[in-house]
Design an enzyme around this catalytic site. Structure first.
Site, PDB file in Angstrom:
ATOM      1  N   LYS A  76     -97.475 -64.141 -82.448  1.00 39.87           N
ATOM      2  CA  LYS A  76     -98.948 -64.180 -82.062  1.00 39.87           C
ATOM      3  C   LYS A  76     -99.165 -63.261 -80.979  1.00 39.87           C
ATOM      4  CE  LYS A  76    -103.144 -67.002 -81.628  1.00 39.87           C
ATOM      5  NZ  LYS A  76    -103.628 -68.545 -81.450  1.00 39.87           N
ATOM      6  N   SER A 151    -107.218 -69.922 -84.647  1.00 38.70           N
ATOM      7  CA  SER A 151    -107.030 -68.424 -84.216  1.00 38.70           C
ATOM      8  C   SER A 151    -105.999 -67.962 -84.630  1.00 38.70           C
ATOM      9  CB  SER A 151    -107.323 -68.492 -82.655  1.00 38.70           C
ATOM     10  OG  SER A 151    -106.194 -69.145 -82.218  1.00 38.70           O
ATOM     11  N   SER A 175    -105.680 -74.194 -83.614  1.00 40.36           N
ATOM     12  CA  SER A 175    -105.465 -72.881 -83.990  1.00 40.36           C
ATOM     13  C   SER A 175    -104.090 -72.703 -85.008  1.00 40.36           C
ATOM     14  CB  SER A 175    -105.348 -72.198 -82.729  1.00 40.36           C
ATOM     15  OG  SER A 175    -106.943 -71.977 -82.241  1.00 40.36           O
TER      16      SER A 175
END
Lengths: 483, 483, 95
Positions: A76, A151, A175
């Protein structure tokens, strides 16, 4: 070779079916060919990947390979990666080449894994759909009209699209778990403090936690083995031995006590999801578990409490983005205040500005007690609910999300509607507990996630519970059409 | 009606740790800009603070030395505001639960009495960097070497009633922290800074509006700044005006305070507990261990100096205040075996030279052993007090022991009676006019007149003749000439 | 809780965020809705509840006072928008 799990790839590398370089090249090629459909990567680190893969092959040849050696991973874009742009999905950091590695990155590098690239995400991890990314939304490989969740949406989309076998994510309010649910993946949010936050760009410090996103519980366990552990650079990381998370995956579930919180099965829950979650629980009963209804009465309060605590911490955490030492600075500032205001006004997107403003307001003079302190008190109540219930049952189960993946643009106009998406996931972060989402069925061609919540540091148990389900079912093996 | 001044002080003492409060970067003064600003100090995205154990120990030392309540649980809070030399956009400080609670310290007033000044609290916080406004035409340069240096902010009660009391208090705290070895006390380098809260009122009435004057970096400036500010406030009030509660800056060049409008806009610091740091918890054992290792404090030492060395209260006060000075004095006293003479020389000739050359006692070119050796030569009549000053001068400039200098420069005192008699006779013979005046004078006036002849002898002998012997012999010879 | 234009502008200033004049009503509306959502909390009596700042009631770990960071100025300043003589440059600060 590309559709294997992490464990499968490890075996392939071990047995010499393919080399790390071949594996990396294959993934890089597929990313090049396919990712325009999903926009799951912000940066593809081809050079770095091939270099790491060559080093992995060399260390394997020298007999120094570990289980992770040569395995490709996507990270990420919230984990600082030395020499690589680390953007947190924001224009603010579009030009930021990190001069250092996050502890999580350092650990994966030390384990010999190969970094394929940095995945798309909601800006500064603020979002549940990946639509707040400066780099444009990532799309759900199950239906590209739908969001992959957020997210950590880029990580989820990349794995679901077969562009990475596994990825790191972070979870502040769901997330990891929500995109895992939306993309038919296994995602684990560890206990707060289990994984170092050093180098993980902060959204809400007391809630943020990094964790694995993978195709199976076994893969998630392999990842967590690398990620977990005390870090002297993170005061909030916990000094506690790290077990081998793969060791007890197969432990029998006979006698497992499952609690189903009645608040998670309220009228607002999509009935198909309710049915799939109940079917999964029935499957667990077949595996020897017992089930009882429990109550987490303050669940509904997790939304307001979260939307104070997280923005308040974020408003302060994001003050460092001021255009002085790194990152975006506006053109030709007329004076200092102009530099601050335009840098931040132009560098942050709408949702980030909104949350900074909510947090700023909540902490401002005269409001602290009514908002921040109140939210921290509610947090205590939520934690007490969990502690009570988890003294009666081993794990809590319920849906990860109230609906399957929604359409792009469907919820962007009303932030409150978007926030309600997180109703089942937020409370764990507030309490600091570990939780997983695993695939448990399909609704109109879109995946549905089962959430499993455990006690503090019960990651090993959660992985075991998830793995046994995946041995008994094949929901997790389903792939989007054409893959 | 009589005006009364009310003063409260906030002292920022930089703690003498090797590294910063939350990072492993050096705190050494004077390095090239930004060479001691690491990733944490620069507030790079993802970086986190870890608390320095030495800063804690030093704060507790201070607390125990002023008989304060020590916070068994203290908490770091964030004070949020934007300023270019504040990298995170917040200062980590302690608002709600400081490490040191209420304590007190006694100051000695001019009339010899003592007054107890309350210390409200002392808390740990991080220093900001430095903004350099002079180096560039239209820009300000930011040096973050100082950012993250640990500070102990010591807040007094508004117990002081005059500038003199305020200075006595500041000197007392300065003496205390330098003695404890927790602060180097260097005001010019900003290691010890003082903000003065000043208000005036008619005696017996409620407190008036106060102003806070910042940026005062010497004891003398504290006195001047307060006196100037008191006069300014009284002028305004006597003209029927009102005092604006504001922050003012002391300008030493103009010897006046002026309003700091840039800091004036509604300060809303949005304090909240820092989620990246956990509560600091200490127990009685920890505090007692520190209490036991406290060095001798100035008040104790002062009493000891009076008892052991029979020094006056004033001398003992001066010599006990600053540990390096105290140590120096004690070494001189031991070497010379004459405490009173040592006190005179340390407070006289040595201090004069240190002041003239703006040198700290620690850097004195004349060591305590050298000075002690010189005083031995005074005591055994090898040199007179005046010649000793010449020897000292040579020591200061060129080094060397007293004996070496006396030998090399031929400064040994002449004590040979025959040699002295020869000079005395010569002087009498060459100054007939003054001899006549002596003889003609009233006997009780003659004592004063002998000074002239003494001076002549010293001139002829190059100052080396033993003054006691000269005096006796001269008087005897002159009196013999009188009827 | 409805926020008006002045409230939004004041908050944006505290947070040093430039907000386009035309966007203020939208922000005001959304922020007001969020505050309404948040206001549910106010119905709960928490007078006896200790706030929870950290999920685990852990205490601060201490770091030894030893230098671990060496000068990396050039490396760390590569990311800086404006640097001269080793200093970060910002528009003139007026005191």
């Amino acid at each position: 070779m590309l559709n294997k799990t992490l464990a499968g790839l490890a075996k392939g590398l071990q047995q010499g079916e393919f080399s790390s370089v071949e594996l990396a090249q294959a993934y890089l090629q597929r990313i090049k060919n396919e990712d325009s459909k999903y926009n799951s990567f912000i940066t593809v680190t081809e050079e770095l990947a091939l270099q790491q893969a060559a080093a992995a092959d060399a260390s394997r040849a020298a007999g120094n390979a570990s289980i992770m050696t040569g395995l490709p991973i996507a990270h990420k874009d919230i984990f600082c990666t030395q020499g690589v742009r680390t953007s947190a999905g924001s224009k603010m950091l579009d030009n930021f080449i990190s001069p250092y590695d996050a502890t999580v990155i350092r650990k994966f590098n030390a384990a010999g894994s190969v970094t394929l690239g940095k995945t798309n995400m909601d800006e500064f991890a603020m979002g549940s759909s990946n639509e707040s990314s400066f780099y444009g939304p990532s799309r759900n490989p199950w239906n590209t009209q739908h969001v992959p969740g957020g997210s950590s949406g880029g990580s989820a989309a990349a794995i679901a699209a077969g562009l990475a076998p596994a990825a790191t994510g972070t979870d502040t309010g769901g997330s990891i778990r929500q995109p895992a649910a939306f993309c038919n993946l296994t995602g684990l949010k560890p206990t707060y403090g289990r994984v170092s936050r050093y180098g993980m760009i902060a959204y809400a410090s007391s809630l943020d936690q990094g964790g694995p996103m993978a195709q199976t519980a076994e893969d998630a366990a392999m990842m967590l083995n690398v990620m977990a552990g005390m870090d002297p650079l993170d005061s909030t990381s916990v000094e506690r031995a790290v077990p081998d998370y793969t060791a007890n995956l197969d432990a029998p579930l006979a006698g497992l006590k499952i609690g189903l919180p009645k608040e998670f099965f309220s009228a607002s829950l999509n009935p198909e999801i309710a049915a799939l979650v109940r079917a999964a629980v029935t499957e667990y009963e077949a595996l020897g578990a017992t089930v009882k209804e429990v109550s987490l009465p303050n669940t509904a309060l997790s939304v307001p409490a979260y939307y104070i605590v997280a923005p308040a911490e974020a408003s302060s955490n994001l003050s460092r983005f001021d255009g002085v030492r790194y990152g975006y600075r506006c053109e030709d500032p007329t004076d200092l205040e102009d530099m601050y205001k335009r840098t931040r006004g132009e560098g942050f997107g709408t949702e980030v500005k909104r949350r900074i403003m909510v947090g700023t307001y909540a902490l401002s003079e005269g409001f602290y007690d009514a908002y921040y302190k109140k939210a921290q008190q509610i947090r205590r109540l939520i934690q007490q609910d969990f502690v009570r219930v988890l003294s009666e049952v081993d794990v809590i189960m319920g849906p990860t999300t109230p609906t399957p993946a929604f359409k792009l643009g469907e919820k962007t106009s009303d932030p409150v509607e978007m926030y309600m998406e997180d109703i089942f996931t937020l409370s764990l972060n507030l309490a600091g507990l570990p939780g997983m989402s695993i695939p448990c069925g399909m609704s109109n061609g879109l995946p549905v996630g089962l959430q499993i919540i455990g006690n503090y540091f019960a990651e090993e148990k959660l992985l075991n519970v998830a793995h046994k389900f995946q041995q008994a079912t094949d929901w997790h093996t389903l792939k989007p059409a054409g893959l | 009606m009589e005006w009364e001044t009310v003063i409260g002080l906030e002292i920022h003492a930089q703690l003498a740790t090797t590294t910063k409060i939350f990072s492993g970067a050096s705190t050494a003064y004077g390095a090239e800009p930004n060479t001691q600003a690491c990733a944490v100090d620069l507030a790079l995205p993802g970086t986190l603070p870890v608390f320095n154990e030495n800063a804690l120990r030093m704060a507790v030392m201070f607390g125990t030395a002023i008989d304060a309540e020590i916070g068994k649980v203290s908490v770091f809070d964030r004070k949020n505001y934007f300023y270019p030399d504040l990298p995170k956009g917040y200062q980590t400080s302690q608002l709600f639960y400081p490490i040191v609670g209420e304590g007190h310290i006694d100051i000695e007033l001019e009339d010899g009495s003592t007054k107890r000044i309350g210390v409200t609290r002392a808390h740990l916080e991080e220093d900001a960097g430095k903004s350099l406004h002079e180096e560039f035409a239209s820009m300000t340069g930011i040096d973050l070497n100082r950012a993250g240096t640990p500070l102990l902010e010591i807040v007094s009660e508004p117990d002081m009633r005059s500038a003199e009391e305020a200075v006595a208090y500041v000197k007392k705290i300065h003496s205390l922290v330098t003695n404890l070895g927790i602060c180097d006390g260097n005001m010019a380098e900003g290691s010890f800074r003082c903000d003065c809260n000043v208000s005036v009122r008619y005696k017996g009435e409620a407190l008036g509006n106060r102003t806070e004057t910042k940026n005062i970096n010497s004891f003398r400036f504290i006195e001047k700044a307060i006196k100037g500010e008191v006069a300014r406030q009284i002028d305004i009030l006597e003209d029927g005006g009102r005092i604006t509660q504001e922050t003012r800056l002391y300008d030493a060049d103009k010897d006046e305070t002026r309003s700091m409008r840039s800091k004036e806009e509604a300060n809303d610091y949005r304090y909240f507990p820092c989620p990246d740091l956990l509560p600091i918890v200490i127990d009685d054992e920890y505090i007692d261990a520190i209490r036991k290792t406290l060095p001798e404090l100035p008040d104790t030492r002062r009493a000891r100096f009076i008892n052991t060395y029979q020094l006056s209260s004033y001398d003992a006060g001066v010599l006990s205040a600053y540990k390096p000075l105290s140590d120096f004095f004690e070494t001189v006293a031991t070497t010379s075996a004459d405490a009173k003479l040592s006190a005179n020389w340390v407070m006289g000739e040595l201090s004069k030279h240190l002041n003239q050359h703006d040198t700290d006692i620690k850097d004195s070119p004349v060591s305590a052993e050298q000075l002690g050796g010189l005083l031995q030569r005074i005591k055994d009549n090898t040199v007179s007090g005046n010649i000793a000053k010449k020897v000292f001068e040579a020591m200061w400039k060129e080094g060397g022991s007293a004996d070496e200098i006396i030998e090399a420069k031929g400064l040994k005192q002449v004590t040979d009676t025959g040699a002295i008699e020869k000079i005395v006779d010569e002087v009498i013979a060459n100054n007939q006019k003054q001899v006549d005046q002596y003889v003609a004078a009233e006997p009780d006036k003659r004592g004063k007149m002998i000074g002239f002849f003494m001076g002549q002898v010293m001139k002829v002998s190059g100052g080396k003749a033993n003054p006691g012997q000269v005096q006796g012999m001269m008087k005897q010879k002159l009196d013999a000439l009188c009827p | 809780m409805a926020l008006n234009r002045t409230d939004v502008e004041k908050i944006a200033h505290l947070a040093r965020l430039q907000i386009d004049e035309n966007d203020v009503p939208e922000y005001a509306k959304n922020l007001s809705n969020i505050l309404d959502l948040i206001s549910q909390m106010q119905d709960i009596d928490t007078s006896d509840v200790e706030p929870l700042a950290h999920p685990l009631d852990a205490v601060q770990r201490l770091r030894a006072d030893i230098i671990t960071e060496q000068n990396q100025r050039e490396h760390l300043q590569q990311a800086a928008p404006a640097v001269e003589n080793g200093l970060f440059l910002v528009p003139k600060v007026i005191e």
